[in-house]
Each structure stands twice: as C-alpha cells, then as structure tokens.
Design a protein around this motif. Structure first.
Motif, PDB file in Angstrom:
ATOM      1  N   TYR A  47       1.025  -1.228   0.349  1.00  0.00           N
ATOM      2  CA  TYR A  47      -0.105   0.002   0.348  1.00  0.00           C
ATOM      3  C   TYR A  47       0.519   1.369  -0.554  1.00  0.00           C
ATOM      4  N   PHE A  48       1.235   2.320  -0.934  1.00  0.00           N
ATOM      5  CA  PHE A  48       1.762   3.171  -0.901  1.00  0.00           C
ATOM      6  C   PHE A  48       1.178   4.054  -0.412  1.00  0.00           C
ATOM      7  N   ASN A  49       2.074   5.829   0.044  1.00  0.00           N
ATOM      8  CA  ASN A  49       1.724   6.646   0.951  1.00  0.00           C
ATOM      9  C   ASN A  49       1.442   7.463  -0.808  1.00  0.00           C
ATOM     10  N   GLY A  50       0.092   8.396  -0.935  1.00  0.00           N
ATOM     11  CA  GLY A  50       0.239   9.755  -2.312  1.00  0.00           C
ATOM     12  C   GLY A  50       1.090  10.714  -1.947  1.00  0.00           C
ATOM     13  N   GLY A  51       1.671  10.839  -1.379  1.00  0.00           N
ATOM     14  CA  GLY A  51       2.741  12.125  -1.015  1.00  0.00           C
ATOM     15  C   GLY A  51       3.262  12.513  -1.838  1.00  0.00           C
ATOM     16  N   VAL A  52       3.902  11.213  -2.501  1.00  0.00           N
ATOM     17  CA  VAL A  52       4.829  11.163  -3.585  1.00  0.00           C
ATOM     18  C   VAL A  52       4.161  10.605  -4.903  1.00  0.00           C
ATOM     19  N   LEU A  53       4.047  10.886  -5.981  1.00  0.00           N
ATOM     20  CA  LEU A  53       4.461   9.754  -6.750  1.00  0.00           C
ATOM     21  C   LEU A  53       4.492  10.580  -8.022  1.00  0.00           C
ATOM     22  N   LEU A  54       4.984   9.713  -8.699  1.00  0.00           N
ATOM     23  CA  LEU A  54       5.592   9.470  -9.948  1.00  0.00           C
ATOM     24  C   LEU A  54       4.793   8.454 -10.799  1.00  0.00           C
ATOM     25  N   LEU A  55       3.311  10.256 -12.163  1.00  0.00           N
ATOM     26  CA  LEU A  55       3.114   8.989 -12.753  1.00  0.00           C
ATOM     27  C   LEU A  55       3.135   9.294 -13.955  1.00  0.00           C
ATOM     28  N   ASN A  56       3.103   8.084 -14.564  1.00  0.00           N
ATOM     29  CA  ASN A  56       3.070   7.917 -16.371  1.00  0.00           C
ATOM     30  C   ASN A  56       1.921   8.149 -16.734  1.00  0.00           C
ATOM     31  N   LEU A  57       1.804   9.586 -17.324  1.00  0.00           N
ATOM     32  CA  LEU A  57       0.776  10.136 -17.309  1.00  0.00           C
ATOM     33  C   LEU A  57       0.728   9.880 -19.373  1.00  0.00           C
ATOM     34  N   GLU A  58       1.534   9.148 -19.743  1.00  0.00           N
ATOM     35  CA  GLU A  58       1.040   8.484 -20.950  1.00  0.00           C
ATOM     36  C   GLU A  58       0.998   7.382 -21.040  1.00  0.00           C
TER      37      GLU A  58
ATOM     38  N   TYR B  61      -9.361   6.792   2.840  1.00  0.00           N
ATOM     39  CA  TYR B  61      -8.512   7.908   2.868  1.00  0.00           C
ATOM     40  C   TYR B  61      -8.187   8.066   0.768  1.00  0.00           C
ATOM     41  N   ASN B  62      -9.551   8.856   0.690  1.00  0.00           N
ATOM     42  CA  ASN B  62      -9.588   9.781  -0.087  1.00  0.00           C
ATOM     43  C   ASN B  62      -8.787   9.278  -1.276  1.00  0.00           C
ATOM     44  N   ASP B  63      -8.164   9.960  -2.451  1.00  0.00           N
ATOM     45  CA  ASP B  63      -7.441   9.405  -3.657  1.00  0.00           C
ATOM     46  C   ASP B  63      -6.487   8.902  -3.588  1.00  0.00           C
ATOM     47  N   GLN B  64      -6.235   8.221  -1.909  1.00  0.00           N
ATOM     48  CA  GLN B  64      -4.844   7.207  -1.775  1.00  0.00           C
ATOM     49  C   GLN B  64      -5.269   6.282  -2.086  1.00  0.00           C
ATOM     50  N   ASP B  65      -6.249   5.674  -1.293  1.00  0.00           N
ATOM     51  CA  ASP B  65      -7.023   4.561  -1.197  1.00  0.00           C
ATOM     52  C   ASP B  65      -7.695   4.650  -3.165  1.00  0.00           C
ATOM     53  N   LEU B  66      -7.885   5.278  -2.969  1.00  0.00           N
ATOM     54  CA  LEU B  66      -8.526   5.099  -4.547  1.00  0.00           C
ATOM     55  C   LEU B  66      -7.750   4.388  -4.964  1.00  0.00           C
ATOM     56  N   LEU B  67      -6.478   5.347  -5.893  1.00  0.00           N
ATOM     57  CA  LEU B  67      -5.249   4.504  -6.771  1.00  0.00           C
ATOM     58  C   LEU B  67      -4.442   3.525  -5.620  1.00  0.00           C
ATOM     59  N   ASN B  68      -4.854   2.968  -4.707  1.00  0.00           N
ATOM     60  CA  ASN B  68      -3.709   1.732  -4.145  1.00  0.00           C
ATOM     61  C   ASN B  68      -4.671   0.616  -5.023  1.00  0.00           C
ATOM     62  N   SER B  69      -5.979   1.485  -4.991  1.00  0.00           N
ATOM     63  CA  SER B  69      -7.331   0.168  -5.284  1.00  0.00           C
ATOM     64  C   SER B  69      -7.506  -0.031  -6.702  1.00  0.00           C
ATOM     65  N   LEU B  70      -7.291   0.623  -7.785  1.00  0.00           N
ATOM     66  CA  LEU B  70      -7.586   0.211  -8.588  1.00  0.00           C
ATOM     67  C   LEU B  70      -6.383   0.094  -9.037  1.00  0.00           C
ATOM     68  N   LEU B  71      -5.001   0.763  -8.787  1.00  0.00           N
ATOM     69  CA  LEU B  71      -3.433   0.823  -9.828  1.00  0.00           C
ATOM     70  C   LEU B  71      -3.075  -0.606  -8.684  1.00  0.00           C
ATOM     71  N   HIS B  72      -3.470  -1.177  -8.259  1.00  0.00           N
ATOM     72  CA  HIS B  72      -2.496  -1.586  -7.264  1.00  0.00           C
ATOM     73  C   HIS B  72      -1.871  -2.833  -7.534  1.00  0.00           C
ATOM     74  N   GLU B  73      -1.827  -3.223  -8.991  1.00  0.00           N
ATOM     75  CA  GLU B  73      -1.854  -4.249  -9.919  1.00  0.00           C
ATOM     76  C   GLU B  73      -0.098  -3.304 -11.288  1.00  0.00           C
ATOM     77  N   ARG B  74      -0.338  -2.016 -11.494  1.00  0.00           N
ATOM     78  CA  ARG B  74       0.074  -1.186 -11.614  1.00  0.00           C
ATOM     79  C   ARG B  74       1.303  -0.424 -11.042  1.00  0.00           C
ATOM     80  N   LYS B  75       1.309  -0.369 -10.906  1.00  0.00           N
ATOM     81  CA  LYS B  75       2.535   0.734  -9.693  1.00  0.00           C
ATOM     82  C   LYS B  75       3.579   0.186  -9.827  1.00  0.00           C
ATOM     83  N   ARG B  76       4.697   0.511  -9.248  1.00  0.00           N
ATOM     84  CA  ARG B  76       6.138   0.471  -9.514  1.00  0.00           C
ATOM     85  C   ARG B  76       6.420   1.185  -7.491  1.00  0.00           C
ATOM     86  N   LEU B  77       7.080  -0.121  -6.912  1.00  0.00           N
ATOM     87  CA  LEU B  77       7.202   0.371  -5.462  1.00  0.00           C
ATOM     88  C   LEU B  77       8.928   0.828  -5.471  1.00  0.00           C
ATOM     89  N   LEU B  78       8.520   2.126  -4.893  1.00  0.00           N
ATOM     90  CA  LEU B  78      10.066   2.727  -4.702  1.00  0.00           C
ATOM     91  C   LEU B  78      11.034   3.078  -3.429  1.00  0.00           C
TER      92      LEU B  78
END
Length: 234
Positions: A154-165, A189-206
């Motif tokens: 589960y990632f934190n939403g405070g620092v995110l590198l987004l692949n806009l393409e 937890y607002n957008d942080q929960d949303l992005l984790n829920s939707l993109l948990h398989e489409r992310k890279r952990l730093l």
C-alpha cells in the motif's frame, strides 16, 4: 526538464512555497517546471509563486479545474482540513499538456533534502505510477478494506511519479471516477485509497528514502524498546 505538480487551495500557499524552495535549492532550478493546480487561488497567490520561481530561474504554470470534473468525488478523511483538491491528482493526465509525458506529484508538506533526479529517472514502463510504501511493514488492514492481497503493499500518496502517457492510453482518469462510484464505501483515505485500490497491480514501489514520514520512526507494536527503522542510505 523535470515536471513537478502541486494540487492546493488558497490555505496551502505558504506551505507549498516552502516545498518549492526545498526543491529549487537541491536541484537545478532552470530544469524545473512547476504545475500548480489550484482551487480559489487569488491573484496575489499567483503573483507570489511567479515571483518566487522567477527569483530561482524556474518556470511555473497555473491551472483551474472545472467543478463538474469533481462531481464524482467526495472527501471523507480529514474533510474539515482537506478539500476536493486531493482528487486533482486523479485528473493530471487531462489537466497537464499532452507534451508532459510524466510528472512528479508532491504534497505541499514535503521537504526535499537532496536531488530528485534519481527518482525522476525511475523506469515507468508498463505501470501507471511509482510510489513509496506507506510504512516499513505492510498494513494488511488497508489491503483487506480495498479487496486486494497484502503482497501488493500500500503506497503513500504524498510523493507519486505518474506515467501520464500510460494514464492517457489506458483512460485511467475515467477508470478512477468509475471505480470510486462503484466502491466508494471502501474508500476511506480519499485519493490515496482510490489509487491503491485501482492501480495496485499497475504500480512500481520505490525506495523508502523518497518519502520518509515521521510515522516510519514510531516503534511498531511488539518491537523492543531499542528498535530503530531499517537504515536507508540517502
């Protein structure tokens, strides 16, 4: 050029400026482009940011978000302090110019202490974003609430590198709105929960060094009094 985005309302102008200065003092200013997506910013706020960036030789652009784009979302956690700007990061792929293929999102309470170029050069091939785990150990409560396996973390939403393409090709912005509409009962937890829920398989952990939170230094339950967090070389 390194593109950095902030999403703020007029209550967070000064904290955002502190984050900006911390970026500029630790990176090459003329290679920085700031994107400020604001809610109810005053002309003096815009002038303040512009003068600040000019003094360092950096660029800054400002954006407003149409109210109808935010109808899909509602702030639940910390709603007395936070506004719908927290969901603006779900809209960056359509707000920012098509020429911006990736962007580093920073919360305006982040303090940058070193160069961000190692983070900026993270390989985003095949993923929607890269983010830092919310803690040194996975909190399975978040994963269970959002209905995915704890192995995804589960990632934190405070620092995110987004692949806009990736977001544009896969219509992630639309999927965010649809996912929130279908599963809003899970989103705490607002957008942080949303992005984790939707993109948990489409992310890279730093590496944790890119987003060290004060909570990382609290002694976990069951750990001895001499416990210290894992060492992170910066």
């Amino acid at each position: 050029m390194m593109h950095i985005a902030f999403t703020i309302d007029n209550r967070f102008v000064r904290p955002c400026a502190v984050t900006m200065v911390s970026v500029l003092r630790n990176n090459v200013p003329y290679e920085i482009v700031f994107h400020v997506i604001g809610l109810n910013l005053h002309q003096e706020d815009v002038a303040f940011f512009s003068a600040l960036c000019d003094s360092y030789g950096a660029k800054v652009f400002f954006y407003e978000v149409a109210e109808e784009k935010m109808k899909a979302y509602e702030v639940t956690w910390e709603k007395q302090r936070l506004s719908k700007v927290v969901f603006f990061r779900c809209l960056l792929s359509s707000i920012l110019p098509m020429s911006v293929s990736k962007v580093l999102y920073l919360d305006c309470d982040v303090l940058v202490l070193s160069s961000l170029y190692g983070l900026w050069e993270t390989d985003l091939t095949g993923v929607a974003l890269a983010g830092v785990p919310d803690s040194f150990t996975v909190n399975p409560v978040h994963c269970r609430r959002l209905h995915y396996a704890p192995s995804y973390n589960y990632f934190n939403g405070g620092v995110l590198l987004l692949n806009l393409e990736y977001w544009r090709v896969h219509e992630v912005e639309r999927l965010c709105a649809e996912h929130y509409r279908m599963y809003s009962d899970r989103i705490v937890y607002n957008d942080q929960d949303l992005l984790n829920s939707l993109l948990h398989e489409r992310k890279r952990l730093l590496d944790m060094k890119w987003n060290v939170q004060e909570g990382a230094y609290r002694r976990p339950k069951g750990k001895p009094a001499g416990w210290v967090p894992p060492y992170v070389e910066t």
